[in-house]
Write a protein that holds these residues in place. Structure first.
Motif, short mmCIF file in Angstrom:
data_model
loop_
_atom_site.label_atom_id
_atom_site.label_comp_id
_atom_site.label_asym_id
_atom_site.label_seq_id
_atom_site.Cartn_x
_atom_site.Cartn_y
_atom_site.Cartn_z
N LEU A 48 0.87 -1.18 0.00
CA LEU A 48 0.00 0.00 0.00
C LEU A 48 0.90 1.23 0.00
O LEU A 48 1.67 1.45 0.94
CB LEU A 48 -0.91 0.01 1.23
N LEU A 49 0.84 2.01 -1.05
CA LEU A 49 1.76 3.12 -1.28
C LEU A 49 0.96 4.40 -1.45
O LEU A 49 -0.17 4.37 -1.93
CB LEU A 49 2.59 2.83 -2.53
N GLY A 50 1.56 5.52 -1.08
CA GLY A 50 0.87 6.79 -1.30
C GLY A 50 1.50 7.91 -0.50
O GLY A 50 2.41 7.69 0.31
N PRO A 51 1.01 9.13 -0.68
CA PRO A 51 1.50 10.26 0.10
C PRO A 51 1.00 10.17 1.54
O PRO A 51 0.13 9.34 1.84
CB PRO A 51 0.91 11.47 -0.63
N PRO A 52 1.52 10.99 2.43
CA PRO A 52 1.04 10.98 3.82
C PRO A 52 -0.45 11.28 3.90
O PRO A 52 -0.99 12.09 3.13
CB PRO A 52 1.87 12.11 4.48
N ILE A 75 -3.57 -12.99 1.60
CA ILE A 75 -2.91 -11.79 1.10
C ILE A 75 -2.19 -11.10 2.24
O ILE A 75 -2.79 -10.82 3.28
CB ILE A 75 -3.92 -10.81 0.48
N VAL A 76 -0.89 -10.85 2.06
CA VAL A 76 -0.10 -10.11 3.04
C VAL A 76 0.00 -8.67 2.56
O VAL A 76 0.61 -8.39 1.53
CB VAL A 76 1.29 -10.73 3.20
N PHE A 77 -0.61 -7.77 3.31
CA PHE A 77 -0.58 -6.35 2.97
C PHE A 77 0.56 -5.67 3.71
O PHE A 77 0.81 -5.95 4.88
CB PHE A 77 -1.90 -5.67 3.34
N LEU A 78 1.26 -4.77 3.02
CA LEU A 78 2.32 -3.98 3.61
C LEU A 78 1.90 -2.52 3.62
O LEU A 78 1.86 -1.87 2.57
CB LEU A 78 3.62 -4.16 2.82
N ASP A 79 1.54 -2.02 4.79
CA ASP A 79 1.21 -0.61 4.94
C ASP A 79 2.52 0.15 5.11
O ASP A 79 3.37 -0.23 5.94
CB ASP A 79 0.30 -0.42 6.16
N THR A 80 2.72 1.20 4.35
CA THR A 80 4.02 1.87 4.32
C THR A 80 3.91 3.33 4.76
O THR A 80 2.83 3.92 4.71
CB THR A 80 4.61 1.84 2.90
N LEU A 106 12.06 6.87 6.14
CA LEU A 106 10.65 6.55 5.92
C LEU A 106 10.39 6.27 4.45
O LEU A 106 9.71 5.30 4.11
CB LEU A 106 9.78 7.71 6.40
N ASN A 107 10.94 7.10 3.58
CA ASN A 107 10.79 6.86 2.15
C ASN A 107 11.42 5.53 1.74
O ASN A 107 10.87 4.78 0.92
CB ASN A 107 11.41 8.00 1.34
N LEU A 108 12.58 5.24 2.32
CA LEU A 108 13.26 3.98 2.01
C LEU A 108 12.40 2.79 2.40
O LEU A 108 12.28 1.82 1.65
CB LEU A 108 14.60 3.93 2.75
N ALA A 109 11.77 2.86 3.56
CA ALA A 109 10.91 1.77 4.02
C ALA A 109 9.76 1.54 3.05
O ALA A 109 9.38 0.39 2.77
CB ALA A 109 10.37 2.08 5.42
N ALA A 110 9.20 2.62 2.53
CA ALA A 110 8.07 2.49 1.60
C ALA A 110 8.51 1.80 0.31
O ALA A 110 7.85 0.86 -0.15
CB ALA A 110 7.49 3.87 1.29
N TRP A 111 9.61 2.23 -0.27
CA TRP A 111 10.04 1.66 -1.55
C TRP A 111 10.57 0.24 -1.38
O TRP A 111 10.47 -0.59 -2.30
CB TRP A 111 11.06 2.56 -2.22
N ALA A 133 9.26 -1.94 0.61
CA ALA A 133 8.06 -2.77 0.62
C ALA A 133 7.58 -3.04 -0.80
O ALA A 133 7.17 -4.16 -1.13
CB ALA A 133 6.96 -2.08 1.43
N VAL A 134 7.67 -2.03 -1.65
CA VAL A 134 7.23 -2.19 -3.03
C VAL A 134 8.08 -3.23 -3.76
O VAL A 134 7.58 -4.02 -4.56
CB VAL A 134 7.29 -0.83 -3.76
N GLU A 135 9.37 -3.24 -3.48
CA GLU A 135 10.28 -4.15 -4.16
C GLU A 135 9.90 -5.61 -3.96
O GLU A 135 10.10 -6.44 -4.84
CB GLU A 135 11.72 -3.91 -3.69
N ARG A 136 9.35 -5.95 -2.80
CA ARG A 136 9.05 -7.36 -2.52
C ARG A 136 7.56 -7.68 -2.63
O ARG A 136 7.10 -8.70 -2.15
CB ARG A 136 9.56 -7.75 -1.13
N ALA A 137 6.80 -6.79 -3.30
CA ALA A 137 5.37 -7.00 -3.44
C ALA A 137 5.02 -7.64 -4.78
O ALA A 137 5.70 -7.41 -5.79
CB ALA A 137 4.64 -5.67 -3.29
#
Length: 306
Positions: free
Chosen positions: A15-19, A60-65, A79-84, A86-90
């Motif tokens: 799950l990706l997006g702005p704050p 389904i394993v959801f990753l809230d970022t 924080l940005n690194l953590a979000a991206w 998560a995307v890499e392994r989705a």
């Protein structure tokens, strides 16, 4: 568990997006139970929060970022690194966008989504855009320019108008996400909702109450660490350490006569009782660690940037 015509699927969805786009709210709604803390403040989520949805046909394993943004500082980079990461392994990615905000202030769409545009365009995974908070948009015609703009930003994405808070449109989004996940067996027990340890969830519950209690006065350089956890005769004793970056922040957290800290403790204790399923004795302390948001070792100790 499934028939030969409906193979079981297992996959990870970021799950990706702005704050403040509603990622944590969507996660909690999907699970039917609170896993991620939610406040009206942007950047409430600091870590990758996992939520596990088990259904008859899929797990389904959801990753809230954390919200992707362009604010400066080492913690914000983590924080940005953590979000991206998560995307890499989705296996699939859901981008959330605040339809209500962009319908009222169209110029903010390009500004808020700018840090995401190119990174999302480069993704190889199936892509969905949850156009969130549609229930707050009174003039539904105002949604059309928002949908059009998002479609132009990410032409290959499937767009779903939803209200994460009300659950509207969420089943349709889930159906589409489930359909693109790879076939595979469930990796987690049916009753497991998260991979996160209780200590982490307890720290998050305390931090949530700090956000809510301090409101506009909140110093964002606040972190919570669980120092003590003992379970004796049905009572869970929890000791929480609240880190702040300045002496003035410490005074704000404690409050006049200790009233703010007392109120935070009382509210957090109710959340923790539900979390552990029993009685809780909670003690909180506040300590100053100057400029901890710029200390990479301390940030990693909190699980940021991992």
């Amino acid at each position: 568990m499934t028939t030969s015509e409906t193979p079981f699927r297992f996959g990870t969805v970021a799950l990706l997006g702005p704050p403040n786009a509603g990622k944590s709210t969507l996660l909690n709604t999907v699970l039917g139970q609170k896993v991620a803390i939610v406040t009206p403040k942007p950047q409430t989520t600091r870590n990758q929060i996992t939520g596990i949805l088990t259904e008859p046909r899929a797990q389904i394993v959801f990753l809230d970022t954390p919200g992707v943004h362009r604010m400066k500082g080492r913690m914000n980079r983590f924080l940005n690194l953590a979000a991206w990461q998560a995307v890499e392994r989705a296996d699939a990615v859901v981008v959330l966008a605040d339809a209500d905000l962009y319908a009222r202030k169209p110029a903010l769409l390009d500004k808020e989504l700018a840090p995401l545009v190119e990174g999302v365009r480069r993704l190889a995974q199936p892509l969905f855009v949850a156009v969130n908070k549609t229930d707050l948009v009174r003039d539904k015609a105002a949604l059309l320019p928002v949908l059009r703009a998002l479609g132009e930003l990410w032409p290959r994405a499937e767009l779903f108008p939803v209200s994460a808070a009300a659950g509207q449109g969420v089943p349709e989004l889930l159906d589409a996400v489930r359909a693109v996940l790879p076939e595979g067996e469930a990796l987690f027990p049916e009753d497991q909702l998260s991979t996160l340890p209780l200590r982490f969830l307890a720290a998050e519950a305390i931090r949530e109450q700090l956000f809510l209690a301090l409101r506009q006065e909140l110093p964002y350089s606040v972190a919570v660490e669980i120092e003590q956890w003992e379970e004796i005769d049905g009572l869970t004793r929890i000791g929480g350490l609240i880190w702040v970056g300045r002496d003035s922040h410490k005074a704000m957290v404690i409050g006049k006569g200790g009233l703010t800290l007392k109120a935070v403790g009382q509210a957090a204790r109710q959340e923790l009782k539900a979390l552990v399923g029993g009685k809780v004795h909670l003690e909180l302390w506040v300590k100053v660690r100057r400029d901890w948001t710029e200390d990479p070792h301390f940030l990693r100790g909190l699980g940021l940037g991992e």
